[in-house]
Design a protein around this motif. Structure first.
Motif, PDB file in Angstrom:
ATOM      1  N   THR A 441      -1.467  -2.315 -14.962  1.00 20.60           N
ATOM      2  CA  THR A 441      -0.198  -3.042 -15.086  1.00 20.60           C
ATOM      3  C   THR A 441       0.487  -3.216 -13.736  1.00 20.60           C
ATOM      4  O   THR A 441       1.682  -3.495 -13.668  1.00 20.60           O
ATOM      5  N   GLY A 442      -0.261  -3.075 -12.650  1.00 16.78           N
ATOM      6  CA  GLY A 442       0.264  -3.365 -11.328  1.00 16.78           C
ATOM      7  C   GLY A 442       0.984  -2.196 -10.680  1.00 16.78           C
ATOM      8  O   GLY A 442       1.026  -1.074 -11.200  1.00 16.78           O
ATOM      9  N   LEU A 443       1.536  -2.480  -9.525  1.00 19.26           N
ATOM     10  CA  LEU A 443       2.332  -1.523  -8.765  1.00 19.26           C
ATOM     11  C   LEU A 443       3.703  -2.113  -8.499  1.00 19.26           C
ATOM     12  O   LEU A 443       3.860  -3.333  -8.438  1.00 19.26           O
ATOM     13  N   GLN A 444       4.670  -1.232  -8.282  1.00 21.81           N
ATOM     14  CA  GLN A 444       6.034  -1.643  -8.022  1.00 21.81           C
ATOM     15  C   GLN A 444       6.409  -1.244  -6.591  1.00 21.81           C
ATOM     16  O   GLN A 444       6.311  -0.079  -6.220  1.00 21.81           O
ATOM     17  N   VAL A 445       6.809  -2.234  -5.795  1.00 28.56           N
ATOM     18  CA  VAL A 445       7.180  -2.016  -4.399  1.00 28.56           C
ATOM     19  C   VAL A 445       8.694  -2.129  -4.283  1.00 28.56           C
ATOM     20  O   VAL A 445       9.267  -3.165  -4.625  1.00 28.56           O
TER      21      VAL A 445
END
Length: 466
Positions: A441-445
């Motif tokens: 589900t991706g990464l959060q930056v």
């Protein structure tokens, strides 16, 4: 992926495609799609705009970078003369009397809105199932939810029905569906983009946010919408983010991640493994990684929902069928109000209004609401200390993978907990971007306030790193 906006712009300028054909192709795809992403097609409006773009090109006139680019609009934004339903039964016949500032800025740049997009009613949900138009289906697996509340916007971008879409993020409503559908989704710093013309959910954390398939397209759309607006006193003047400035990440020396997010019992084993593998790849590039301590995720969720429910109860008090929306008449005015709101609001919206009124009621406001405000201040102070130690905070977008359609409706608490990794950054009013890499589900930056450029810079770095 290279910028679709720049690619289409060049094709239009070189007369390899016509704007009318481009818009018609997207409209046809939206009309035929089976993912329940469409609340209303803006066919006549969009084709009229496209004809004007083609005429300018035929006359040898210069067109702007966004001119003729088709985009989608989450159905919580005003666009004059079009339906603005918020995916709700109460507003299903409501037409916008004016245009939201963010959307007007895109119109001024020549971009063409082609669809009002399905979402959780009034933004209340994390799955885009709380809607009168049917649950939005995930772009990768239609048996799964599309995420929410900007699910239709994320799926339309993922399926190439729109080049970009404009969602709304209160506690993760752009970032989470972006992660579920493998696209980029940005929540900018609170106040960078005007909220005027966005139906208010929780005014202190509501943000206008773009979804797209590349960092460059996010940058282009962010620049177009940013800036001070006299109609929204929370806005501020921001500098344009140049393309060249996000291509070099050498000034990013240290990143951090919240240890308790990764050690939580709630996190999916594969997401945890993939996240830690991403951290190792970043370390291999010479960037220092620090473990950070933060509030437990259940404290973040309870603080966010305490404040968000209080604000939505206040914001939706105007919707009683008298000034806005469909009214159900009963024996007297009081009963008309009651039955209209009871019958026309979704179960989730009613749950949040009741919870908000409870939080604000005499005897509870000091104990619950004021404590929530104090916790929000403490969370913001914690972030300020963290960003003295690191340049970027990296985190999973969600603790788990997308559920099957129907499961979230059976367990509202599980739905609230799915926001555990997004709501804290909303409370801190920080810029944070979902990148479709690193975990399922991706990464959060995330960066410090007003550091949106740094977020985009690190996202570009990650493209070639993990």
């Amino acid at each position: 992926m290279e910028s679709q906006i720049q690619q289409i712009h060049q094709q239009l300028v070189d007369k390899k495609i016509s704007c009318v054909d481009l818009i018609q192709e997207k409209l046809n795809a939206l009309k035929e799609n089976t993912h329940n992403t469409v609340n209303a097609l803006l066919s006549e409006f969009a084709l009229e705009k496209a004809i004007n773009v083609d005429a300018k090109i035929a006359n040898g006139e210069t067109i702007g970078l966004l001119e003729g680019i088709p985009f989608g609009v989450k159905d919580v934004y005003m666009l004059q003369g079009t339906y603005a339903t918020a995916s709700s039964d109460l507003l299903k016949n409501y037409k916008s009397p004016y245009t939201a500032t963010a959307i007007q800025k895109l119109l001024n740049a020549g971009a063409i809105p082609i669809v009002k997009e399905n979402c959780d009613s009034f933004g209340h949900g994390s799955s885009s199932e709380n809607t009168i138009f049917g649950a939005v289906k995930n772009a990768v697996n239609p048996e799964l939810v599309g995420g929410g509340s900007s699910g239709g916007s994320a799926v339309n971008v993922a399926k190439d029905y729109t080049v970009f879409s404009i969602g709304g993020d209160t506690g993760g409503s752009v970032r989470q569906p972006a992660g579920y559908n493998n696209v980029y989704g940005l929540k900018p710093t609170y106040g960078r983009i005007s909220r005027y013309g966005l139906m208010a959910y929780a005014s202190s954390t509501d943000c206008v946010g773009p979804l797209a398939k590349s960092v460059e397209d996010i940058r282009i759309v962010l620049n177009a919408m940013s800036g001070k607006d006299t109609k929204d006193q929370t806005t501020y003047t921001s500098e344009v983010i140049e393309e060249s400035s996000i291509l070099n990440a050498t000034n990013i020396k240290t990143i951090g991640y919240f240890k308790n997010f990764i050690e939580s019992e709630a996190i999916d084993a594969q997401i945890k493994e993939d996240f830690l593998a991403s951290i190792e790849k970043i370390k291999a590039k010479g960037i220092q990684v620090k473990e950070l301590d933060f509030f437990k995720s259940d404290i973040l969720v309870s603080t966010y929902y305490t404040l968000a429910m209080a604000e939505t109860a206040s914001n939706l008090s105007r919707l009683d069928g008298t000034n806005y929306g469909d009214r159900i008449d009963d024996k007297d005015l009081k009963e008309s109000y009651a039955i209209t709101r009871s019958e026309k609001f979704s179960e989730e919206t009613k749950r949040r209004i009741v919870g908000g009124n409870q939080v604000l009621s005499q005897g509870f406001s000091d104990e619950i609401y004021l404590k929530g405000l104090a916790l929000r201040d403490a969370i913001s102070e914690n972030f300020e200390k963290d960003f003295e130690a690191v340049d970027i905070i990296l985190s999973p977008v969600t603790p788990s993978t997308p559920p099957k359609i129907g499961d979230s409706l059976k367990d509202p608490l599980a739905m609230y907990l799915s926001d555990a990794y997004t709501v804290g950054f909303s409370l801190g009013q920080l810029p944070t971007l979902t990148v479709p890499q690193g975990t399922q589900t991706g990464l959060q930056v995330t960066a410090a306030k007003n550091n949106d450029e740094l977020v985009l810079k690190f996202a570009n770095f990650l493209k070639d790193t993990i």
